[in-house]
Motif scaffolding. Structure first.
Motif, PDB file in Angstrom:
ATOM      1  N   LYS A 104      13.407   4.439   7.743  1.00 50.87           N
ATOM      2  CA  LYS A 104      12.119   3.772   7.539  1.00 50.87           C
ATOM      3  C   LYS A 104      11.405   3.451   8.841  1.00 50.87           C
ATOM      4  CE  LYS A 104      12.880   2.067   2.913  1.00 50.87           C
ATOM      5  NZ  LYS A 104      12.773   0.939   1.970  1.00 50.87           N
ATOM      6  N   THR A 168      -1.420   4.756  13.446  1.00 51.19           N
ATOM      7  CA  THR A 168      -0.926   5.910  12.693  1.00 51.19           C
ATOM      8  C   THR A 168       0.517   5.692  12.271  1.00 51.19           C
ATOM      9  OG1 THR A 168      -2.383   7.395  13.942  1.00 51.19           O
ATOM     10  CG2 THR A 168      -0.558   8.404  12.740  1.00 51.19           C
ATOM     11  N   SER A 170       2.002   2.793  12.144  1.00 50.85           N
ATOM     12  CA  SER A 170       2.030   1.619  11.269  1.00 50.85           C
ATOM     13  C   SER A 170       1.718   1.993   9.824  1.00 50.85           C
ATOM     14  CB  SER A 170       1.023   0.567  11.761  1.00 50.85           C
ATOM     15  OG  SER A 170       1.412   0.033  12.999  1.00 50.85           O
ATOM     16  N   LEU A 171       0.748   2.860   9.625  1.00 51.95           N
ATOM     17  CA  LEU A 171       0.370   3.272   8.271  1.00 51.95           C
ATOM     18  C   LEU A 171       1.480   4.080   7.609  1.00 51.95           C
ATOM     19  CD1 LEU A 171      -3.387   4.211   8.826  1.00 51.95           C
ATOM     20  CD2 LEU A 171      -2.488   2.238   7.574  1.00 51.95           C
ATOM     21  N   VAL A 172       2.132   4.950   8.385  1.00 47.51           N
ATOM     22  CA  VAL A 172       3.242   5.741   7.841  1.00 47.51           C
ATOM     23  C   VAL A 172       4.391   4.812   7.441  1.00 47.51           C
ATOM     24  CG1 VAL A 172       4.985   7.484   8.350  1.00 47.51           C
ATOM     25  CG2 VAL A 172       2.637   7.812   9.125  1.00 47.51           C
ATOM     26  N   LEU A 174       4.110   1.653   6.644  1.00 45.91           N
ATOM     27  CA  LEU A 174       3.661   0.886   5.480  1.00 45.91           C
ATOM     28  C   LEU A 174       3.883   1.686   4.204  1.00 45.91           C
ATOM     29  CD1 LEU A 174       2.252  -1.609   4.305  1.00 45.91           C
ATOM     30  CD2 LEU A 174       0.062  -0.453   4.702  1.00 45.91           C
ATOM     31  N   TYR A 175       3.555   2.960   4.244  1.00 43.18           N
ATOM     32  CA  TYR A 175       3.806   3.847   3.100  1.00 43.18           C
ATOM     33  C   TYR A 175       5.290   3.908   2.769  1.00 43.18           C
ATOM     34  CZ  TYR A 175       4.742   8.272   0.755  1.00 43.18           C
ATOM     35  OH  TYR A 175       5.235   9.235  -0.103  1.00 43.18           O
ATOM     36  N   ARG A 176       6.113   4.011   3.825  1.00 43.19           N
ATOM     37  CA  ARG A 176       7.553   4.126   3.624  1.00 43.19           C
ATOM     38  C   ARG A 176       8.164   2.849   3.057  1.00 43.19           C
ATOM     39  NH1 ARG A 176      11.677   5.554   2.244  1.00 43.19           N
ATOM     40  NH2 ARG A 176      13.253   6.832   3.262  1.00 43.19           N
ATOM     41  N   HIS A 177       7.552   1.711   3.342  1.00 47.51           N
ATOM     42  CA  HIS A 177       8.072   0.430   2.871  1.00 47.51           C
ATOM     43  C   HIS A 177       7.408  -0.044   1.573  1.00 47.51           C
ATOM     44  CE1 HIS A 177       9.772   0.102   6.949  1.00 47.51           C
ATOM     45  NE2 HIS A 177      10.573  -0.799   6.434  1.00 47.51           N
ATOM     46  N   TRP A 178       6.558   0.780   1.000  1.00 45.54           N
ATOM     47  CA  TRP A 178       5.809   0.336  -0.177  1.00 45.54           C
ATOM     48  C   TRP A 178       6.731  -0.036  -1.335  1.00 45.54           C
ATOM     49  CZ3 TRP A 178       1.316  -1.666  -0.541  1.00 45.54           C
ATOM     50  CH2 TRP A 178       0.731  -1.846  -1.809  1.00 45.54           C
ATOM     51  N   GLU A 179       7.790   0.741  -1.521  1.00 47.03           N
ATOM     52  CA  GLU A 179       8.734   0.425  -2.604  1.00 47.03           C
ATOM     53  C   GLU A 179       9.374  -0.938  -2.386  1.00 47.03           C
ATOM     54  OE1 GLU A 179      11.591   3.515  -2.910  1.00 47.03           O
ATOM     55  OE2 GLU A 179      10.178   4.998  -3.712  1.00 47.03           O
TER      56      GLU A 179
END
Length: 206
Positions: A104, A168, A170-172, A174-179
């Motif tokens: 992550k 960039t 940070s956004l990736v 954030l996506y990875r930690h969405w679950e």
């Protein structure tokens, strides 16, 4: 060309996964157990604290190496270090030879912060530790990190392009930690204290 080489080099370094390598040596694919992530926390739970430390150090240092190597190769290009570091974080999260299923990115992102500014690294470490201890969720510490790094560098340097490059990663992340965010919101996320006590294993058996 300098930026293309730096990004490719950073990505390939990021694809190196100590968690996967140690798991293979022990005939275990940690992507199939625990949280399923190729990161230090899952390696600690499944392979022990020594493996967890080795994975964390590897993930931090590979990003430090990416930043400094890019700067050494292309000293006249201002943003190559940041680009290589961000690419390394992305490579850690999406390694091409593991079907883009990696970790992550928290340890690698810390390595990026360390390579850019040691004071920033201390701030990141404080945010992760305090947020995790207060909330009992490592994911909250990670989310604090992805906000602190670009904000700090933005205010410290007043460089919008550098801030955008860091955002960039940070956004990736954030996506990875969405679950994890969804599980925290619904009360289904396993806390750090429960992990240490092994409560998650008991619940899985039951």
């Amino acid at each position: 060309m300098a930026y293309a080489v730096s990004i490719l080099m950073g990505y390939l370094l990021g694809c190196s996964s100590m968690a996967y390598y140690i798991g293979k040596l022990r005939n275990t694919d940690i992507r199939c157990s625990g949280s399923g992530n190729l990161g230090a926390s899952n390696a600690t739970v499944l392979l022990g604290w020594k493996a967890g430390i080795a994975v964390a150090l590897h993930d931090i240092l590979k990003c430090v190496l990416a930043v400094f190597l890019a700067r050494w190769l292309f000293p006249d290009s201002i943003y190559v270090g940041a680009c290589a570091g961000v690419a390394c974080v992305i490579g850690h999260i999406f390694p091409f030879y593991l079907r883009f299923r990696g970790g992550k990115g928290l340890a690698s992102y810390f390595g990026l912060a360390l390579a850019l500014n040691w004071k920033l690294a201390l701030l990141v470490a404080a945010v992760v530790i305090l947020a995790t201890l207060i909330t009992d969720y490592i994911s909250v510490g990670a989310l604090g990190t992805i906000a602190v790094v670009p904000l700090y560098m933005g205010f410290a340097t007043r460089d919008l392009l550098l801030t955008a490059i860091l955002c960039t990663a940070s956004l990736v992340m954030l996506y990875r930690h969405w679950e994890n965010i969804v599980r925290i919101a619904t009360g289904k996320e396993i806390g750090l204290r429960s992990t240490v006590r092994g409560d998650h294993r008991m619940s899985q058996k039951n």
